[in-house]
Design a protein around this motif. Sequence first.
Motif, PDB file in Angstrom:
ATOM      1  N   ILE A 142       0.845  -1.197   0.000  1.00 38.32           N
ATOM      2  CA  ILE A 142       0.000   0.000   0.000  1.00 38.32           C
ATOM      3  C   ILE A 142       0.879   1.245   0.000  1.00 38.32           C
ATOM      4  O   ILE A 142       1.163   1.837   1.037  1.00 38.32           O
ATOM      5  N   PHE A 143       1.374   1.609  -1.159  1.00 31.31           N
ATOM      6  CA  PHE A 143       2.104   2.851  -1.361  1.00 31.31           C
ATOM      7  C   PHE A 143       2.084   3.143  -2.858  1.00 31.31           C
ATOM      8  O   PHE A 143       1.818   2.264  -3.683  1.00 31.31           O
ATOM      9  N   THR A 144       2.340   4.390  -3.193  1.00 28.77           N
ATOM     10  CA  THR A 144       2.244   4.820  -4.584  1.00 28.77           C
ATOM     11  C   THR A 144       3.631   5.057  -5.164  1.00 28.77           C
ATOM     12  O   THR A 144       4.461   5.732  -4.557  1.00 28.77           O
ATOM     13  N   VAL A 145       3.874   4.498  -6.328  1.00 31.63           N
ATOM     14  CA  VAL A 145       5.128   4.709  -7.044  1.00 31.63           C
ATOM     15  C   VAL A 145       4.838   5.588  -8.257  1.00 31.63           C
ATOM     16  O   VAL A 145       3.977   5.265  -9.065  1.00 31.63           O
ATOM     17  N   PRO A 146       5.540   6.724  -8.392  1.00 35.60           N
ATOM     18  CA  PRO A 146       5.290   7.587  -9.548  1.00 35.60           C
ATOM     19  C   PRO A 146       5.659   6.891 -10.845  1.00 35.60           C
ATOM     20  O   PRO A 146       6.676   6.193 -10.922  1.00 35.60           O
ATOM     21  N   ARG A 147       4.856   7.075 -11.859  1.00 41.31           N
ATOM     22  CA  ARG A 147       5.152   6.496 -13.177  1.00 41.31           C
ATOM     23  C   ARG A 147       6.021   7.492 -13.946  1.00 41.31           C
ATOM     24  O   ARG A 147       5.569   8.155 -14.878  1.00 41.31           O
ATOM     25  N   ASP A 148       7.245   7.563 -13.519  1.00 36.78           N
ATOM     26  CA  ASP A 148       8.210   8.511 -14.053  1.00 36.78           C
ATOM     27  C   ASP A 148       9.191   7.761 -14.949  1.00 36.78           C
ATOM     28  O   ASP A 148       9.818   6.792 -14.512  1.00 36.78           O
ATOM     29  N   PRO A 149       9.372   8.181 -16.203  1.00 40.03           N
ATOM     30  CA  PRO A 149      10.283   7.455 -17.100  1.00 40.03           C
ATOM     31  C   PRO A 149      11.733   7.487 -16.644  1.00 40.03           C
ATOM     32  O   PRO A 149      12.523   6.638 -17.059  1.00 40.03           O
ATOM     33  N   PHE A 150      12.104   8.456 -15.791  1.00 42.96           N
ATOM     34  CA  PHE A 150      13.472   8.487 -15.291  1.00 42.96           C
ATOM     35  C   PHE A 150      13.645   7.579 -14.079  1.00 42.96           C
ATOM     36  O   PHE A 150      14.760   7.267 -13.689  1.00 42.96           O
ATOM     37  N   LEU A 151      12.541   7.147 -13.506  1.00 43.95           N
ATOM     38  CA  LEU A 151      12.553   6.127 -12.459  1.00 43.95           C
ATOM     39  C   LEU A 151      12.418   4.742 -13.088  1.00 43.95           C
ATOM     40  O   LEU A 151      13.137   3.813 -12.732  1.00 43.95           O
ATOM     41  N   SER A 152      11.497   4.627 -14.018  1.00 44.07           N
ATOM     42  CA  SER A 152      11.253   3.371 -14.744  1.00 44.07           C
ATOM     43  C   SER A 152      11.479   3.628 -16.227  1.00 44.07           C
ATOM     44  O   SER A 152      10.535   3.980 -16.951  1.00 44.07           O
ATOM     45  N   PRO A 153      12.705   3.491 -16.719  1.00 39.43           N
ATOM     46  CA  PRO A 153      12.999   3.805 -18.131  1.00 39.43           C
ATOM     47  C   PRO A 153      12.168   3.022 -19.127  1.00 39.43           C
ATOM     48  O   PRO A 153      12.013   3.452 -20.277  1.00 39.43           O
ATOM     49  N   TYR A 154      11.614   1.899 -18.712  1.00 42.54           N
ATOM     50  CA  TYR A 154      10.757   1.145 -19.627  1.00 42.54           C
ATOM     51  C   TYR A 154       9.554   1.975 -20.070  1.00 42.54           C
ATOM     52  O   TYR A 154       9.009   1.770 -21.157  1.00 42.54           O
ATOM     53  N   LEU A 155       9.154   2.929 -19.232  1.00 42.49           N
ATOM     54  CA  LEU A 155       7.990   3.760 -19.530  1.00 42.49           C
ATOM     55  C   LEU A 155       8.331   4.992 -20.365  1.00 42.49           C
ATOM     56  O   LEU A 155       7.441   5.766 -20.706  1.00 42.49           O
ATOM     57  N   ALA A 156       9.609   5.195 -20.686  1.00 44.31           N
ATOM     58  CA  ALA A 156      10.014   6.379 -21.446  1.00 44.31           C
ATOM     59  C   ALA A 156       9.386   6.355 -22.834  1.00 44.31           C
ATOM     60  O   ALA A 156       9.191   5.285 -23.418  1.00 44.31           O
ATOM     61  N   PRO A 157       9.060   7.527 -23.379  1.00 46.75           N
ATOM     62  CA  PRO A 157       8.465   7.573 -24.721  1.00 46.75           C
ATOM     63  C   PRO A 157       9.434   7.044 -25.769  1.00 46.75           C
ATOM     64  O   PRO A 157      10.660   7.130 -25.617  1.00 46.75           O
ATOM     65  N   ASP A 158       8.877   6.529 -26.836  1.00 43.78           N
ATOM     66  CA  ASP A 158       9.688   5.910 -27.880  1.00 43.78           C
ATOM     67  C   ASP A 158      10.685   6.878 -28.501  1.00 43.78           C
ATOM     68  O   ASP A 158      11.793   6.476 -28.873  1.00 43.78           O
ATOM     69  N   ASN A 159      10.305   8.150 -28.614  1.00 39.02           N
ATOM     70  CA  ASN A 159      11.222   9.104 -29.250  1.00 39.02           C
ATOM     71  C   ASN A 159      12.490   9.306 -28.428  1.00 39.02           C
ATOM     72  O   ASN A 159      13.549   9.634 -28.976  1.00 39.02           O
ATOM     73  N   LEU A 160      12.419   9.118 -27.102  1.00 39.57           N
ATOM     74  CA  LEU A 160      13.613   9.184 -26.264  1.00 39.57           C
ATOM     75  C   LEU A 160      14.409   7.879 -26.340  1.00 39.57           C
ATOM     76  O   LEU A 160      15.634   7.888 -26.525  1.00 39.57           O
ATOM     77  N   LEU A 161      13.711   6.756 -26.212  1.00 36.69           N
ATOM     78  CA  LEU A 161      14.389   5.464 -26.233  1.00 36.69           C
ATOM     79  C   LEU A 161      15.080   5.213 -27.564  1.00 36.69           C
ATOM     80  O   LEU A 161      16.143   4.571 -27.603  1.00 36.69           O
ATOM     81  N   ALA A 162      14.519   5.715 -28.634  1.00 39.10           N
ATOM     82  CA  ALA A 162      15.108   5.491 -29.957  1.00 39.10           C
ATOM     83  C   ALA A 162      16.461   6.168 -30.104  1.00 39.10           C
ATOM     84  O   ALA A 162      17.243   5.820 -31.005  1.00 39.10           O
ATOM     85  N   GLN A 163      16.767   7.130 -29.240  1.00 44.86           N
ATOM     86  CA  GLN A 163      18.039   7.850 -29.326  1.00 44.86           C
ATOM     87  C   GLN A 163      19.108   7.268 -28.407  1.00 44.86           C
ATOM     88  O   GLN A 163      20.204   7.819 -28.308  1.00 44.86           O
ATOM     89  N   LEU A 164      18.808   6.165 -27.749  1.00 42.34           N
ATOM     90  CA  LEU A 164      19.800   5.555 -26.861  1.00 42.34           C
ATOM     91  C   LEU A 164      20.994   5.058 -27.660  1.00 42.34           C
ATOM     92  O   LEU A 164      20.861   4.613 -28.807  1.00 42.34           O
TER      93      LEU A 164
END
Length: 726
Positions: A634-656
């Motif tokens: 029972i706690f909330t984790v922010p859905r932040d792409p810098f916390l969970s890179p899997y959630l990063a938008p494709d336009n950012l991930l494509a530049q890795l």
Amino acid sequence: MSLNDDFDRPFEDFEPLQWGALRELCQANAEYFMNHQDENGVRIRAALMAMLDHLEQLQPLYKEISRIAPMFDFDEQTPGNGYRSFLVLIDKCIVYSRSVCHHIYCQKDSMFFRKSYQMREIEACSQLLASLYTCFEHLQTLFSWSEQMNDGRPSLFIGDDRDPYEILNKVDSINQYCFYGRCLGFQFYDNLKPVLKTILVCMATFSEAFYSNGTLLARCANSVKYMLDPEVRARRIVDVSRSADISFCQAFWFLNETDIARRLPTIASPSLAINQIISVPPEELTLPALDGTIVSIPIPNSHIGKKPIHVRLFSSKRRLGMVGSAGVGGELLGLSDELIIHCHGGGFVAQTSLSHETYLRAWATNIGVPILSIDYSLAPQAPFPRALEEVLYAYAWALNHASTLLGSTGKKVLLVGDSAGANLNLGVTLKCIQLNIRKPDGLFMAYTPVFVDFVLSPSRLLCVTDPLLPMGFLIRCLKAYAASNNKKATKEKQPDTGESTKSDTESFAEVSESDLIALALSPNGDETNDAHKLASLPSDSTLNSVSLTEVDVGTEHPKEEGKSQEYIKRFLELYRNAGINASTYIKNDTNGVENDVSSGERPWSFFGWSLRGRHRESRELDIENIRSPLEEFIFTVPRDPFLSPYLAPDNLLAQLPPVTMLTLQLDPCLDDSVMFARKLRLLDVVVTLDILPGLPHGFLNLTMVSKEASEGSDLCIKRIQELLAL
């Protein structure tokens, strides 16, 4: 023929030979003990009959999971995902149970046959099969919840519209004791089993010191039992994993930085020319953007304010422009064109570069490139995004000082890391893309969580079987680092540490940019700025800290212990509250930090047990009111792409940049790596994935005690070299 060879054959066609062999042995042994009316004989036969029932129930589930598992692989050359992992657990369980049954069959008529011992052994095997059967039932549910990805194949993560509580609340129905008792380590390489047993005995024993349940005599007696009685050890480990708070995880994981543990790398690992700590002050820092403008790098400020960052430089060779290379005889090489920046694991809550020195020494020696390891601030005192801010700042600082302090031109820079550290490196790379500054030329990631939330996947269920990363530890690390409600709590606790009243310079021996360069050019106090002088401070292979304080008093060789006051105070308070002598864990050479006992009156202690005794705050492990995993969740984790890179938008991930990932067949974070690799390949990012069998999460810290772990580290070296060659 190997005991495992027949598992390569498809179950759809016929039953693997080991299943049939185990069934025959169970039936033969059950028939033998049919007429035994004593308690041990009756229980042996009952366990054998239960195993036969479990095999019958498991067969259709095993067959179904075998059918669906290949759908989730990264590719045909890299088979591996959480479904396959549980198939491996069954295979290993069958082999282990067969060996126990075979021993009973061969020794049952011997005068040395210990019926009570074999009764416990076979009951443990029966419980193991029963627990794995329950896990397979949950796997069926997870598969029914899987959604399709863009590559047309199902996802290993459940969708947002599914309720993870349904399975999470059933985790308690799995008998976890069998994984930590007699069957401990059955799924790993044989030479790791005694190592894992030793670690868990130490964990159980350490918990007796950390938590003051009962009298000292009772706790000593329990500790002996942990070595001799697998069932007692298993109960304690499960109780600790369910009930211990995050401070216990921190304290236990910091044991590998004790005086004894820290000396092992210097004995068994290659010696280094440079092994030095640098304190990076929180000053204004800029980098050129890719479009020619200047970008200001944010100074880390969240949660604990502006504090210096410690980085540790490893190098097997002395180079021009490298801290520690001046004033010492021997060969001095030119600048390296490459630089490796490393981030350590530890669940975001524990460990430093010192904890990972064993394999970093080997990497620095074999790769021949300077390695800069970052000691970022740890949760729960410094939760997300503090560590990310610090790693980004240290990365930018390293780019600016590569040639003046680190012995590298910085033409090629790699970010490497394991577990939590690799997650931070990935987040920093995304930050570089967002800020339009230079990104690293490659990423090496070992057993990395890329989805930092308790999102359910098959491999996450491996936590109930994992001796080094049990479910309770995983949840508490996640909660300490990523929970949204940590921010307020952390700020409220700051006055208790005494840090908020200290100025930046009081807590750290800082070196400004100009001071570092001046010291580098004139290590012996010469004010000249001759660019041809050797750019560094004097150093030996001990842990040295670059600081103005030391230079001002005319000391040529910095102090052996480079821990900052802020760092020491934080963990001194932690250990004091835990009833553990801080001097056992952190050698305190810093002025202004008070010890509980004077150096002349310090009592002898082991795991915090003082022979003289000393007054301390009592802590107890509450095993009577254990909360379920559902309550812990029972706690909330922010859905932040810098916390969970899997959630990063494709336009950012494509530049890795090119990404090399290494993960483990039995790692709770396996599915993270597989899913992320699949996603990057769809975006045309250069990505490779290795999945190693038989090794636990964090195996890089076991390279000195395991041949297979050492070979895994060698593969890491090979992959890093391949990235450097791109």
